[in-house]
Design a protein around this motif. Sequence first.
Motif, PDB file in Angstrom:
ATOM      1  N   GLN A 135      58.074  26.022  30.677  1.00 14.01           N
ATOM      2  CA  GLN A 135      57.447  26.937  29.692  1.00 14.01           C
ATOM      3  C   GLN A 135      58.171  28.533  29.638  1.00 14.01           C
ATOM      4  O   GLN A 135      58.396  29.256  28.889  1.00 14.01           O
ATOM      5  N   THR A 136      58.095  29.022  31.106  1.00 10.83           N
ATOM      6  CA  THR A 136      58.279  30.425  30.900  1.00 10.83           C
ATOM      7  C   THR A 136      59.781  30.622  31.779  1.00 10.83           C
ATOM      8  O   THR A 136      60.354  31.806  31.802  1.00 10.83           O
ATOM      9  N   HIS A 137      60.362  29.686  32.412  1.00 12.52           N
ATOM     10  CA  HIS A 137      61.429  29.367  33.123  1.00 12.52           C
ATOM     11  C   HIS A 137      61.506  30.609  34.448  1.00 12.52           C
ATOM     12  O   HIS A 137      62.419  31.259  34.751  1.00 12.52           O
ATOM     13  N   THR A 138      60.410  30.526  34.864  1.00 14.46           N
ATOM     14  CA  THR A 138      60.337  31.402  36.167  1.00 14.46           C
ATOM     15  C   THR A 138      59.925  30.425  37.287  1.00 14.46           C
ATOM     16  O   THR A 138      59.525  29.282  37.202  1.00 14.46           O
ATOM     17  N   PRO A 139      60.093  30.752  38.504  1.00 17.09           N
ATOM     18  CA  PRO A 139      59.806  29.802  39.621  1.00 17.09           C
ATOM     19  C   PRO A 139      58.278  29.438  39.979  1.00 17.09           C
ATOM     20  O   PRO A 139      57.512  30.259  39.366  1.00 17.09           O
ATOM     21  N   ALA A 140      58.028  28.157  40.114  1.00 12.68           N
ATOM     22  CA  ALA A 140      56.625  27.993  39.973  1.00 12.68           C
ATOM     23  C   ALA A 140      55.734  28.497  41.026  1.00 12.68           C
ATOM     24  O   ALA A 140      54.668  28.660  40.869  1.00 12.68           O
ATOM     25  N   SER A 141      56.357  29.032  42.297  1.00 16.36           N
ATOM     26  CA  SER A 141      55.597  29.783  43.048  1.00 16.36           C
ATOM     27  C   SER A 141      55.186  31.072  42.397  1.00 16.36           C
ATOM     28  O   SER A 141      54.092  31.590  42.806  1.00 16.36           O
ATOM     29  N   SER A 142      56.044  32.084  41.607  1.00 14.68           N
ATOM     30  CA  SER A 142      55.437  32.944  41.200  1.00 14.68           C
ATOM     31  C   SER A 142      54.246  32.897  40.296  1.00 14.68           C
ATOM     32  O   SER A 142      53.271  33.568  39.953  1.00 14.68           O
ATOM     33  N   VAL A 143      54.114  31.499  39.433  1.00 13.59           N
ATOM     34  CA  VAL A 143      53.194  31.275  38.387  1.00 13.59           C
ATOM     35  C   VAL A 143      52.004  30.826  39.345  1.00 13.59           C
ATOM     36  O   VAL A 143      50.806  31.494  38.928  1.00 13.59           O
ATOM     37  N   ASP A 144      52.097  30.027  40.354  1.00 13.46           N
ATOM     38  CA  ASP A 144      50.884  29.938  41.233  1.00 13.46           C
ATOM     39  C   ASP A 144      50.312  31.193  41.908  1.00 13.46           C
ATOM     40  O   ASP A 144      49.181  31.292  41.852  1.00 13.46           O
ATOM     41  N   THR A 145      51.240  32.272  42.420  1.00 15.38           N
ATOM     42  CA  THR A 145      50.812  33.613  42.824  1.00 15.38           C
ATOM     43  C   THR A 145      49.922  34.251  41.668  1.00 15.38           C
ATOM     44  O   THR A 145      48.942  34.803  42.207  1.00 15.38           O
ATOM     45  N   THR A 146      50.321  34.255  40.545  1.00 12.06           N
ATOM     46  CA  THR A 146      49.825  35.275  39.460  1.00 12.06           C
ATOM     47  C   THR A 146      48.426  34.389  39.296  1.00 12.06           C
ATOM     48  O   THR A 146      47.539  35.191  39.225  1.00 12.06           O
ATOM     49  N   ALA A 147      48.309  33.023  39.216  1.00  9.60           N
ATOM     50  CA  ALA A 147      47.032  32.426  39.054  1.00  9.60           C
ATOM     51  C   ALA A 147      46.096  32.601  40.313  1.00  9.60           C
ATOM     52  O   ALA A 147      44.982  32.878  39.890  1.00  9.60           O
ATOM     53  N   GLN A 148      46.402  32.585  41.431  1.00 10.40           N
ATOM     54  CA  GLN A 148      45.799  32.828  42.490  1.00 10.40           C
ATOM     55  C   GLN A 148      45.302  34.392  42.542  1.00 10.40           C
ATOM     56  O   GLN A 148      44.205  34.540  42.891  1.00 10.40           O
ATOM     57  N   LEU A 193      44.935  36.162  39.845  1.00  9.03           N
ATOM     58  CA  LEU A 193      43.815  36.184  38.823  1.00  9.03           C
ATOM     59  C   LEU A 193      42.522  35.752  39.416  1.00  9.03           C
ATOM     60  O   LEU A 193      41.564  36.527  39.130  1.00  9.03           O
ATOM     61  N   GLU A 194      42.538  34.900  40.097  1.00  7.12           N
ATOM     62  CA  GLU A 194      41.239  34.309  40.780  1.00  7.12           C
ATOM     63  C   GLU A 194      40.741  34.990  41.726  1.00  7.12           C
ATOM     64  O   GLU A 194      39.401  35.390  41.737  1.00  7.12           O
ATOM     65  N   HIS A 195      41.785  35.684  42.529  1.00  4.08           N
ATOM     66  CA  HIS A 195      40.907  36.667  43.579  1.00  4.08           C
ATOM     67  C   HIS A 195      40.436  38.079  42.768  1.00  4.08           C
ATOM     68  O   HIS A 195      39.448  38.186  43.376  1.00  4.08           O
ATOM     69  N   LEU A 196      40.964  38.277  41.464  1.00  2.00           N
ATOM     70  CA  LEU A 196      40.666  39.346  40.977  1.00  2.00           C
ATOM     71  C   LEU A 196      39.270  39.004  40.431  1.00  2.00           C
ATOM     72  O   LEU A 196      38.198  40.017  40.284  1.00  2.00           O
ATOM     73  N   ARG A 197      39.104  37.936  39.989  1.00  2.00           N
ATOM     74  CA  ARG A 197      37.745  37.676  39.158  1.00  2.00           C
ATOM     75  C   ARG A 197      36.591  37.539  40.453  1.00  2.00           C
ATOM     76  O   ARG A 197      35.547  37.810  40.151  1.00  2.00           O
ATOM     77  N   LEU A 198      37.065  36.808  41.364  1.00  2.00           N
ATOM     78  CA  LEU A 198      36.044  36.843  42.562  1.00  2.00           C
ATOM     79  C   LEU A 198      35.642  38.151  43.145  1.00  2.00           C
ATOM     80  O   LEU A 198      34.438  38.462  43.468  1.00  2.00           O
ATOM     81  N   LEU A 199      36.771  39.057  43.290  1.00  2.00           N
ATOM     82  CA  LEU A 199      36.597  40.457  43.906  1.00  2.00           C
ATOM     83  C   LEU A 199      35.632  41.144  42.686  1.00  2.00           C
ATOM     84  O   LEU A 199      34.647  41.906  43.154  1.00  2.00           O
ATOM     85  N   SER A 200      35.696  41.046  41.534  1.00  2.00           N
ATOM     86  CA  SER A 200      34.875  41.571  40.475  1.00  2.00           C
ATOM     87  C   SER A 200      33.456  40.947  40.746  1.00  2.00           C
ATOM     88  O   SER A 200      32.485  41.857  40.547  1.00  2.00           O
ATOM     89  N   ILE A 201      33.323  39.873  40.797  1.00  2.00           N
ATOM     90  CA  ILE A 201      31.966  39.145  41.105  1.00  2.00           C
ATOM     91  C   ILE A 201      31.156  40.008  42.391  1.00  2.00           C
ATOM     92  O   ILE A 201      29.959  40.203  42.282  1.00  2.00           O
ATOM     93  N   PHE A 202      32.042  39.803  43.464  1.00  2.00           N
ATOM     94  CA  PHE A 202      31.408  40.318  44.534  1.00  2.00           C
ATOM     95  C   PHE A 202      31.101  41.998  44.468  1.00  2.00           C
ATOM     96  O   PHE A 202      30.041  42.655  45.227  1.00  2.00           O
ATOM     97  N   HIS A 203      31.927  42.660  43.645  1.00  4.18           N
ATOM     98  CA  HIS A 203      31.650  44.188  43.377  1.00  4.18           C
ATOM     99  C   HIS A 203      30.214  44.308  42.785  1.00  4.18           C
ATOM    100  O   HIS A 203      29.480  45.342  43.199  1.00  4.18           O
ATOM    101  N   TYR A 204      29.907  43.501  41.826  1.00  2.00           N
ATOM    102  CA  TYR A 204      28.519  43.552  41.092  1.00  2.00           C
ATOM    103  C   TYR A 204      27.583  43.281  42.279  1.00  2.00           C
ATOM    104  O   TYR A 204      26.548  43.943  42.133  1.00  2.00           O
ATOM    105  N   ILE A 205      27.689  42.086  43.176  1.00  2.00           N
ATOM    106  CA  ILE A 205      26.731  41.813  44.150  1.00  2.00           C
ATOM    107  C   ILE A 205      26.612  43.224  45.183  1.00  2.00           C
ATOM    108  O   ILE A 205      25.423  43.517  45.132  1.00  2.00           O
ATOM    109  N   VAL A 206      27.547  43.633  45.535  1.00  2.00           N
ATOM    110  CA  VAL A 206      27.382  44.841  46.705  1.00  2.00           C
ATOM    111  C   VAL A 206      26.954  45.795  45.770  1.00  2.00           C
ATOM    112  O   VAL A 206      26.392  46.804  46.275  1.00  2.00           O
ATOM    113  N   ALA A 207      27.106  46.167  44.424  1.00  2.00           N
ATOM    114  CA  ALA A 207      26.571  47.221  43.682  1.00  2.00           C
ATOM    115  C   ALA A 207      24.862  47.147  43.804  1.00  2.00           C
ATOM    116  O   ALA A 207      24.370  47.981  43.700  1.00  2.00           O
ATOM    117  N   GLY A 208      24.512  45.964  43.561  1.00  2.00           N
ATOM    118  CA  GLY A 208      23.188  45.571  43.416  1.00  2.00           C
ATOM    119  C   GLY A 208      22.528  45.987  44.985  1.00  2.00           C
ATOM    120  O   GLY A 208      21.585  46.432  45.038  1.00  2.00           O
TER     121      GLY A 208
END
Length: 147
Positions: free
Chosen positions: A8-21, A23-38
């Motif tokens: 679909q994007t004509h990019t190497p699959a490894s860069s697509v996986d890295t971006t998805a990974q 994004l998942e790391h940022l989502r988890l870091l966001s959740i953990f920031h809320y927990i540490v804030a509490g």
Amino acid sequence: MDPSIDTQTHTPASSVDTTAQDLEHLRLLSIFHYIVAGITALFSLFPVIHLVIGIAMVSGKMEASDPNAAIAGWFFIGFAALFIGLGLTFAGFIAYAGRCLRQRRRHTLCLVVAALECMMMPFGTVLGVFTLISLTKPPVKALFADA
């Protein structure tokens, strides 16, 4: 067709996986920031005990043999209010950094808050280090630039 290329994007699959990974790391870091804030907000309320003692000393509810007890009470009130205010402000910044991580905005603010979190042993240190590692990756910087 080459399996290492995303069709679909004509990019190497490894860069697509890295971006998805990333994004998942940022989502988890966001959740953990809320927990540490509490947790930070909870611990910043510990000086309420000193605040109550100071108010009791100033109002005369606490029997004291020293006539300067009111002055000591004002010190108790002042320092307790200062520590509570600073702690709750820092907890607010941590929660706001979590929100910014989720929205991929304010990269510099997230870096600064992550660096300050490193002072809070042990949870803040772990979260701050992982956040700094994640935010300094070039693909993650690009995600913040795109937003």
